[in-house]
Design a protein around this motif. Structure first.
Motif, mmCIF file in Angstrom:
data_model
loop_
_atom_site.group_PDB
_atom_site.id
_atom_site.type_symbol
_atom_site.label_atom_id
_atom_site.label_comp_id
_atom_site.label_asym_id
_atom_site.label_seq_id
_atom_site.Cartn_x
_atom_site.Cartn_y
_atom_site.Cartn_z
ATOM 1 N N ARG A 200 0.680 -1.280 -0.156
ATOM 2 C CA ARG A 200 -0.007 0.003 0.138
ATOM 3 C C ARG A 200 0.872 1.469 -0.090
ATOM 4 O O ARG A 200 2.066 1.077 0.220
ATOM 5 C CB ARG A 200 -1.101 -0.086 1.129
ATOM 6 C CG ARG A 200 -1.871 -1.234 1.352
ATOM 7 C CD ARG A 200 -2.893 -1.150 2.293
ATOM 8 N NE ARG A 200 -3.514 -2.460 2.664
ATOM 9 C CZ ARG A 200 -4.570 -2.728 1.772
ATOM 10 N NH1 ARG A 200 -5.173 -1.847 1.125
ATOM 11 N NH2 ARG A 200 -5.274 -3.819 2.165
ATOM 12 N N GLU A 203 0.327 6.862 2.918
ATOM 13 C CA GLU A 203 -0.566 7.322 3.576
ATOM 14 C C GLU A 203 -1.637 6.440 4.182
ATOM 15 O O GLU A 203 -1.992 6.313 5.171
ATOM 16 C CB GLU A 203 -1.605 8.112 2.684
ATOM 17 C CG GLU A 203 -0.707 9.744 2.280
ATOM 18 C CD GLU A 203 -1.650 10.720 1.586
ATOM 19 O OE1 GLU A 203 -2.748 10.056 1.271
ATOM 20 O OE2 GLU A 203 -1.140 11.481 1.219
ATOM 21 N N ASP A 204 -2.128 5.112 3.293
ATOM 22 C CA ASP A 204 -2.977 4.271 3.663
ATOM 23 C C ASP A 204 -2.133 3.385 4.889
ATOM 24 O O ASP A 204 -2.883 2.907 5.682
ATOM 25 C CB ASP A 204 -3.067 3.297 2.541
ATOM 26 C CG ASP A 204 -4.201 4.054 1.515
ATOM 27 O OD1 ASP A 204 -4.629 5.073 1.993
ATOM 28 O OD2 ASP A 204 -4.394 3.339 0.340
ATOM 29 N N THR A 205 -0.935 3.028 4.753
ATOM 30 C CA THR A 205 -0.073 2.425 5.710
ATOM 31 C C THR A 205 -0.252 3.126 7.058
ATOM 32 O O THR A 205 -0.358 2.517 8.152
ATOM 33 C CB THR A 205 1.295 2.196 5.323
ATOM 34 O OG1 THR A 205 1.361 1.471 3.848
ATOM 35 C CG2 THR A 205 2.029 1.389 6.304
ATOM 36 N N TRP A 207 -2.262 5.386 8.030
ATOM 37 C CA TRP A 207 -3.457 5.427 8.461
ATOM 38 C C TRP A 207 -3.853 3.922 9.406
ATOM 39 O O TRP A 207 -4.555 3.716 10.227
ATOM 40 C CB TRP A 207 -4.466 5.533 7.452
ATOM 41 C CG TRP A 207 -6.032 5.803 8.133
ATOM 42 C CD1 TRP A 207 -6.520 7.092 8.278
ATOM 43 C CD2 TRP A 207 -6.869 4.785 8.466
ATOM 44 N NE1 TRP A 207 -7.829 7.166 8.730
ATOM 45 C CE2 TRP A 207 -8.190 5.550 8.858
ATOM 46 C CE3 TRP A 207 -7.266 3.544 8.146
ATOM 47 C CZ2 TRP A 207 -9.440 4.846 9.231
ATOM 48 C CZ3 TRP A 207 -8.378 3.021 8.410
ATOM 49 C CH2 TRP A 207 -9.416 3.487 8.878
ATOM 50 N N GLU A 330 -8.862 -4.744 5.331
ATOM 51 C CA GLU A 330 -8.227 -3.414 5.294
ATOM 52 C C GLU A 330 -8.723 -2.474 4.007
ATOM 53 O O GLU A 330 -8.762 -1.373 4.381
ATOM 54 C CB GLU A 330 -6.559 -3.855 4.963
ATOM 55 C CG GLU A 330 -5.984 -4.328 6.092
ATOM 56 C CD GLU A 330 -4.752 -4.999 5.749
ATOM 57 O OE1 GLU A 330 -4.007 -5.223 6.697
ATOM 58 O OE2 GLU A 330 -4.242 -4.836 4.497
ATOM 59 N N ASP A 331 -9.009 -3.017 2.865
ATOM 60 C CA ASP A 331 -9.558 -2.162 1.958
ATOM 61 C C ASP A 331 -10.837 -1.525 2.237
ATOM 62 O O ASP A 331 -11.183 -0.312 1.994
ATOM 63 C CB ASP A 331 -9.726 -3.119 0.451
ATOM 64 C CG ASP A 331 -8.624 -3.662 0.081
ATOM 65 O OD1 ASP A 331 -7.371 -3.213 0.368
ATOM 66 O OD2 ASP A 331 -8.761 -4.512 -0.763
ATOM 67 N N LEU A 334 -10.120 1.028 4.937
ATOM 68 C CA LEU A 334 -9.775 2.342 4.290
ATOM 69 C C LEU A 334 -10.654 2.945 3.543
ATOM 70 O O LEU A 334 -10.772 4.327 3.454
ATOM 71 C CB LEU A 334 -8.555 1.993 3.222
ATOM 72 C CG LEU A 334 -7.206 1.572 4.025
ATOM 73 C CD1 LEU A 334 -6.117 0.701 3.054
ATOM 74 C CD2 LEU A 334 -6.598 2.470 4.770
ATOM 75 N N LYS A 335 -11.735 2.331 2.844
ATOM 76 C CA LYS A 335 -12.851 3.108 2.199
ATOM 77 C C LYS A 335 -13.756 3.772 2.960
ATOM 78 O O LYS A 335 -14.315 4.601 2.615
ATOM 79 C CB LYS A 335 -13.044 2.064 0.860
ATOM 80 C CG LYS A 335 -14.249 2.604 -0.040
ATOM 81 C CD LYS A 335 -14.612 1.474 -0.852
ATOM 82 C CE LYS A 335 -15.985 2.123 -1.901
ATOM 83 N NZ LYS A 335 -16.267 1.151 -2.706
ATOM 84 N N GLY A 338 -11.676 4.971 6.600
ATOM 85 C CA GLY A 338 -10.602 6.115 6.216
ATOM 86 C C GLY A 338 -10.892 6.987 5.326
ATOM 87 O O GLY A 338 -10.237 7.877 5.187
ATOM 88 N N ASN A 340 -10.239 6.861 1.870
ATOM 89 C CA ASN A 340 -8.920 7.228 1.133
ATOM 90 C C ASN A 340 -9.316 7.394 -0.240
ATOM 91 O O ASN A 340 -8.506 8.142 -0.961
ATOM 92 C CB ASN A 340 -7.954 5.644 1.261
ATOM 93 C CG ASN A 340 -8.506 4.466 0.700
ATOM 94 O OD1 ASN A 340 -9.717 4.532 0.734
ATOM 95 N ND2 ASN A 340 -7.710 3.528 0.278
ATOM 96 N N ARG A 492 -2.016 -2.096 -3.701
ATOM 97 C CA ARG A 492 -3.074 -0.866 -3.847
ATOM 98 C C ARG A 492 -2.150 0.247 -3.792
ATOM 99 O O ARG A 492 -1.709 0.569 -2.899
ATOM 100 C CB ARG A 492 -4.179 -0.674 -3.028
ATOM 101 C CG ARG A 492 -5.337 -1.604 -2.866
ATOM 102 C CD ARG A 492 -6.248 -1.707 -2.034
ATOM 103 N NE ARG A 492 -6.968 -0.411 -1.786
ATOM 104 C CZ ARG A 492 -8.125 -0.159 -2.308
ATOM 105 N NH1 ARG A 492 -8.718 -1.142 -2.780
ATOM 106 N NH2 ARG A 492 -8.738 0.888 -2.043
#
Length: 595
Positions: A200, A203-205, A207, A330-331, A334-335, A338, A340, A492
């Motif tokens: 990833r 930023e995603d990591t 978060w 996780e996806d 995040l969606k 988060g 993202n 991603r």
């Protein structure tokens, strides 16, 4: 009188044989009743012991024909012969021949065998049984050893048949207790302690480092029945213990619960009902339930029990393995939490607005700046000259790149792609690996069992079918022979990523399929341009190779960390009792106080 005296003195007389094999001779009346019968006016001798031996010989013949030792008594000498290594066919056939000779000679040779020999054999058998069941069993397991004296006591008190039944019941209880102590939970974790293998962006990591504890993972093992499944339910109930007000020391209620069943051997109907209660509990608290690695023997029971994805159970989903389940959680986290994808779309819109206002395209510089920020390096300033050699490419939402199975997909020419803005999902086919499958059509290149209920004792390790298929596999060393091919998510990616770095060093095509999750913009640098710059501007290309080497090293570090995570799961010992949210609160408070 003379005849009677001669008969008693003769060593082969019936009375003498009868006495030597252990017939009771304390009473003359009993001896006469057991050894004499009246016929046609004369008395003929009859030996009850000889008849017993003949019947016993017949049973030993049957025993020998079935592969056992034809010895007397078989219980004692059978174990002795086995210990000295007389397990081949020769001693067994020799015992049959010896027994046949004794049988045809009316067992007259037994009259020369002292009575103490047979009693010694019985004593030897008793000693062997005591040593095997009392001494050796105590050395192996003291808990199982208790069953032996229990059977002996009940045999003396109630009888042999009753003792066997009670001993069987006691052994079953010991087995169930040992099985229950083994634990049904193999591993407990959350999204902070283990991560999926999906790469990833920065930023995603970051978060996920702060909010991944919204994902809870339970790796289950062994056979699921009501007792151990109910203990899992009680632990999951503690995940949703509600307390008034916000407490930073209390772990958050999970948004995603992953139950991995890949090493579960079976399940009963009561455990399915417990899983249904877990599903209802998750639905009540708006938590998604992900079941991963479901074996074929368990899935029908779950489907019949209603533990399956449906319109009424939209919070349930099935995943093929733990990694894909963790990646999906996780996806979605995040969606949904988060946001993202929304942030990436907003960033892309801002960059497009800046380009329109300034009338200058510095997109590659922005991509290089993101690389420096995410990897703590300073190579971007040395690579800004690449800007005039790259071509910007706009990718719309949902566009697929490099998808060979889709005719509408755009191909990705060889080269490097610097991501300026947007999110791209990279998927890979499982056939593109060094691990080849074991099946080619209806043939198998390795021994296999047709179903999980089969025993490995019925499988032939060197069958001709396996050999032929293995030869086909050897003749095609580059061909993939997969029982089933599946697509898995590899990464991603977003700003700060370079696509095609592996193909730059290997010379192969860019692997995988890329799907735009948001409007994306990348900058393409062809391999032909790189070769020209190696001659015209070698210093610039040297900095480029330095950047690619650094990114490859970071990727290798991530791979090693992911392997260590999987090893920790399968090498961990089963916990005796999971920790609830309230106990975690006390631990966090204590840690904060003494920290």
């Amino acid at each position: 009188m003379k005849s009677n005296e001669a008969t008693e003195a003769h060593p082969l007389s019936s009375n003498n044989i009868e006495q030597r094999i252990g017939t009771n001779d304390h009473s003359s009346n009993d001896r006469q009743n057991n050894s004499m019968e009246e016929g046609d006016g004369t008395k003929k001798p009859k030996s009850a012991g000889k008849d017993l031996m003949i019947w016993y010989a017949n049973s030993l013949f049957a025993n020998a024909l079935s592969g056992g030792f034809a010895v007397l008594p078989a219980i004692a000498l059978g174990g002795i012969f086995s210990k000295i290594g007389a397990t081949s066919r020769s001693p067994q056939y020799g015992a049959m021949i010896l027994l046949l000779g004794c049988y045809l000679s009316d067992f007259w040779i037994c009259s020369y065998v002292p009575k103490c020999t047979f009693s010694s054999l019985l004593v030897l058998a008793a000693i062997d049984l005591i040593y095997s069941w009392f001494v050796l069993s105590f050395k192996k397991s003291a808990t199982e050893w208790v069953v032996v004296p229990f059977i002996v006591v009940t045999s003396l008190s109630f009888g042999m048949l009753q003792s066997v039944g009670l001993g069987l019941a006691a052994s079953t209880l010991v087995f169930v207790a040992s099985f229950y102590r083994a634990g049904v939970v193999k591993f407990i974790a959350n999204g902070l302690t283990i991560r999926s293998t999906i790469e990833r962006n920065f930023e995603d990591t970051q978060w996920l480092y702060q909010h991944a504890d919204l994902i809870q993972i339970l790796v289950l093992q062994n056979y699921l029945f009501f007792g151990n499944a109910n203990s899992c339910l009680k632990y999951i109930q503690t995940m949703f213990d509600d307390e008034a007000g916000y407490d930073p020391n209390l772990p958050p209620m999970p948004k995603y619960l992953i139950l991995d069943l890949s090493i579960v051997t079976g399940i009963d109907t009561s455990a399915v009902d417990v899983l249904g209660e877990i599903s209802s509990l998750c639905k009540e608290h708006k938590c998604n339930l992900i079941l991963s690695g479901i074996p074929r023997v368990i899935k029908p029971a779950l489907m019949t029990g209603g533990v399956k994805p449906s319109r009424t159970n939209q919070h349930i989903c099935f995943c093929p393995d733990l990694d894909s389940a963790l990646g999906r959680a996780e996806d979605e986290l995040l969606k949904v939490v988060g946001h993202n994808e929304e942030k990436a779309a907003e960033t892309g819109a801002q960059l497009r607005h800046q380009r329109k206002v300034s009338m200058v395209d510095h997109g590659l510089r922005h991509a290089l700046s993101e690389i420096d920020t995410q990897h703590s390096i300073s190579l971007g300033i040395h690579l800004q000259e690449l800007e005039k050699h790259t071509t910007p490419i706009e990718i719309n939402v949902g566009d697929k790149l490099n998808d060979t199975g889709n005719p509408e997909s755009r191909s990705m020419p060889p080269g490097l792609y610097f991501v300026e803005a947007g999110l791209i999902r990279c998927e890979h086919d499982s056939s593109a690996s060094l691990t080849r499958g074991t099946r080619q059509g209806s043939l198998f290149a390795a021994p296999h069992m047709t179903s999980s209920a089969d025993s490995i004792g019925h499988v032939n390790a060197r069958s001709a079918t396996v050999g032929r298929t293995a030869n086909l596999l050897k003749q095609n060393p580059q061909g993939a022979m997969l029982a089933q091919s599946a697509v898995f998510q590899l990464a991603r990616i977003g700003p700060g990523w370079v696509i095609g770095s592996i193909s730059e060093f290997t010379g192969q095509e860019i692997p995988g399929t890329y799907t735009a999750l948001t409007p994306c913009r990348v900058h393409h640098l062809t391999f032909e341009t790189i070769e020209e710059l190696e001659v015209d501007n070698p210093v610039l290309i040297l900095h480029l190779y330095k950047l690619l080497s650094h990114l490859s090293a970071r990727r290798q570090e991530m791979t090693i960390g992911q392997l260590a995570t999987m090893r920790s799961i399968f090498s961990s010992s089963a916990p005796s009792k999971p920790i609830s949210r309230k106990k975690m609160k006390a631990i966090n408070q204590n840690f904060t106080t003494h920290g």
